[in-house]
Design an enzyme around this catalytic site. Sequence first.
Site, PDB file in Angstrom:
ATOM      1  N   HIS A 122     -41.886 -21.196   2.555  1.00  0.00           N
ATOM      2  CA  HIS A 122     -42.163 -20.282   1.440  1.00  0.00           C
ATOM      3  C   HIS A 122     -41.320 -20.761   0.242  1.00  0.00           C
ATOM      4  CE1 HIS A 122     -41.876 -16.409  -0.752  1.00  0.00           C
ATOM      5  NE2 HIS A 122     -42.925 -16.015  -0.067  1.00  0.00           N
ATOM      6  N   ASP A 199     -35.270 -18.902   8.231  1.00  0.00           N
ATOM      7  CA  ASP A 199     -35.956 -17.856   7.477  1.00  0.00           C
ATOM      8  C   ASP A 199     -36.770 -17.038   8.490  1.00  0.00           C
ATOM      9  OD1 ASP A 199     -37.832 -16.368   6.108  1.00  0.00           O
ATOM     10  OD2 ASP A 199     -38.389 -17.960   4.713  1.00  0.00           O
ATOM     11  N   GLN A 202     -41.015 -13.849   8.663  1.00  0.00           N
ATOM     12  CA  GLN A 202     -42.299 -13.645   9.354  1.00  0.00           C
ATOM     13  C   GLN A 202     -42.158 -13.582  10.869  1.00  0.00           C
ATOM     14  OE1 GLN A 202     -45.106 -12.841   7.940  1.00  0.00           O
ATOM     15  NE2 GLN A 202     -44.526 -13.221   5.821  1.00  0.00           N
ATOM     16  N   LYS A 225     -40.861  -6.012   5.646  1.00  0.00           N
ATOM     17  CA  LYS A 225     -41.851  -6.654   6.513  1.00  0.00           C
ATOM     18  C   LYS A 225     -41.772  -6.129   7.942  1.00  0.00           C
ATOM     19  CE  LYS A 225     -42.013 -10.897   3.782  1.00  0.00           C
ATOM     20  NZ  LYS A 225     -43.287 -10.888   3.055  1.00  0.00           N
ATOM     21  N   CYS A 364     -47.330 -18.261  -1.941  1.00  0.00           N
ATOM     22  CA  CYS A 364     -45.977 -18.748  -2.272  1.00  0.00           C
ATOM     23  C   CYS A 364     -45.615 -19.972  -1.441  1.00  0.00           C
ATOM     24  CB  CYS A 364     -44.913 -17.671  -2.094  1.00  0.00           C
ATOM     25  SG  CYS A 364     -45.130 -16.271  -3.171  1.00  0.00           S
TER      26      CYS A 364
HETATM   27  N1  PMP Z   1     -39.991 -16.344   3.629  1.00  0.00           N
HETATM   28  C1  PMP Z   1     -41.183 -16.098   4.165  1.00  0.00           C
HETATM   29  C2  PMP Z   1     -41.666 -16.957   5.303  1.00  0.00           C
HETATM   30  C3  PMP Z   1     -41.974 -15.068   3.654  1.00  0.00           C
HETATM   31  O1  PMP Z   1     -43.179 -14.827   4.183  1.00  0.00           O
HETATM   32  C4  PMP Z   1     -41.477 -14.277   2.593  1.00  0.00           C
HETATM   33  C5  PMP Z   1     -42.280 -13.138   2.002  1.00  0.00           C
HETATM   34  N2  PMP Z   1     -43.625 -13.412   1.790  1.00  0.00           N
HETATM   35  C6  PMP Z   1     -40.209 -14.568   2.093  1.00  0.00           C
HETATM   36  C7  PMP Z   1     -39.501 -15.601   2.634  1.00  0.00           C
HETATM   37  C8  PMP Z   1     -39.624 -13.795   0.958  1.00  0.00           C
HETATM   38  O2  PMP Z   1     -39.350 -12.477   1.327  1.00  0.00           O
HETATM   39  P1  PMP Z   1     -38.919 -11.424   0.206  1.00  0.00           P
HETATM   40  O3  PMP Z   1     -39.925 -11.534  -0.879  1.00  0.00           O
HETATM   41  O4  PMP Z   1     -38.951 -10.110   0.927  1.00  0.00           O
HETATM   42  O5  PMP Z   1     -37.543 -11.796  -0.242  1.00  0.00           O
END
Ligand code: PMP
Length: 405
Positions: A122, A199, A202, A225, A364
């Site tokens: 991401h 990270d 997910q 999430k 993203c």
């Molecule tokens: N890493 C991953 C794999 C994600 O899916 C996301 C959110 N889509 C994020 C980081 C970022 O999370 P946040 O916007 O809650 O900081």
Amino acid sequence: MFDVNAIRSEFPILSKKIYGKDLVYLDNGATTQKPSCVVKKIEDNYFNVNANIHRGVHYLSMQATEAHEEARRVVQDFIHAEHAHEIIFTRGTTEGINLVASSFGEEFCSEGDEIIVTTMEHHSNIVPWQILAQRKKLNLKVVKLTDDGMLDLAHLYSLFSDKTKLLALTHVSNVLGTINPVADIIRNAHLRNIPVLVDGAQSIPHMAVDVQALDADFYLFSAHKIYGPTGIGILYGKEKWLNKLPPYQGGGEMIAQVSFEKTTFNELPFKFEAGTPDYIGSTALAEALRFVNKIGMDNITAHENELMKYAMTELQKIPGMRIFGPSLAHRSGVISFLVGDIHHYDMGMLLDKLGIAVRTGHHCAQPLMHALEVEGTVRASFSLYNTKEEIDKLAEGVERVAKMF
Ligand code: PMP
């Protein structure tokens, strides 16, 4: 017993009508819906326990402080951290990664050093490292993927060098659903004394996570999430690292003593929690984790795996269907797809008119889109409250849209 209808009744938004149709919410990878207990906790806190925490001598402040610190212990138990002070409250995964990139980078990286990330990250696990690389003149190395959307492990290990300062990778891809073998990767990285940041944005809603069993050096996730509130997240860091890292932000809470001659910093975890903490959010997150514990993560994983299996089978029947990512055995939470040459945006817009919420676009993850040679995909992402009937509606909807083109 896993009773999906009983679970659904705890999420009021799920009975909403969208354009007169039942809502089919399949955008859980972006954010999950909230059960009543979490929303009630927020209301109860504001109405009954609200006072700024830490250092308060009055009743409400002490009560709010205890609730906030209890929430930290709930998170600690949830991810099996050794110490509560290894749990840092952040604004979310993104802020946590920025914190590590900034503080770890400041302390441990110098010109010519290398940070490794992967093609499936991401943006929030790419851009902070790029900013650091620019600031400190580091080299960013990028792990390639295999044709079926897994990490190319041979390539990953070939990138390890004496200059590698950190490996930052996702546990589960938000686009491909790939579950990366992080325990093995961490073991191999540690053989070369390379710390690993995972990270967990997910993975945390879909599978049991034990940071000690994984031996992760840093593990991050966002409350929203996993049925918790927006605006709060967790950075887990091993004590040995957090103690060595300089503070990220300055302000109240994070200091021991302040004078114009010399300021000293607070101990863990407060060193990394400048300013008034989100003590309402932390307790609401703890409530969300209790909710998950009550249902049982193993039950959630089993239910979601059933849904994924069913969805893969049903979607693959549609002519022109192209599903990205690995086989079911290596996949969690999401299915990204395209049908023929139908634009992902058109598919998403038309599914919306049927009450079906999916995400479209680059998710993203533009470097991953580039590697897949697509501009974007349609992504359906699943949660504990989704049903096979909803998958049927998705498959019917996709087929109906496909016939229109
Ligand atoms: N890493 C991953 C794999 C994600 O899916 C996301 C959110 N889509 C994020 C980081 C970022 O999370 P946040 O916007 O809650 O900081």
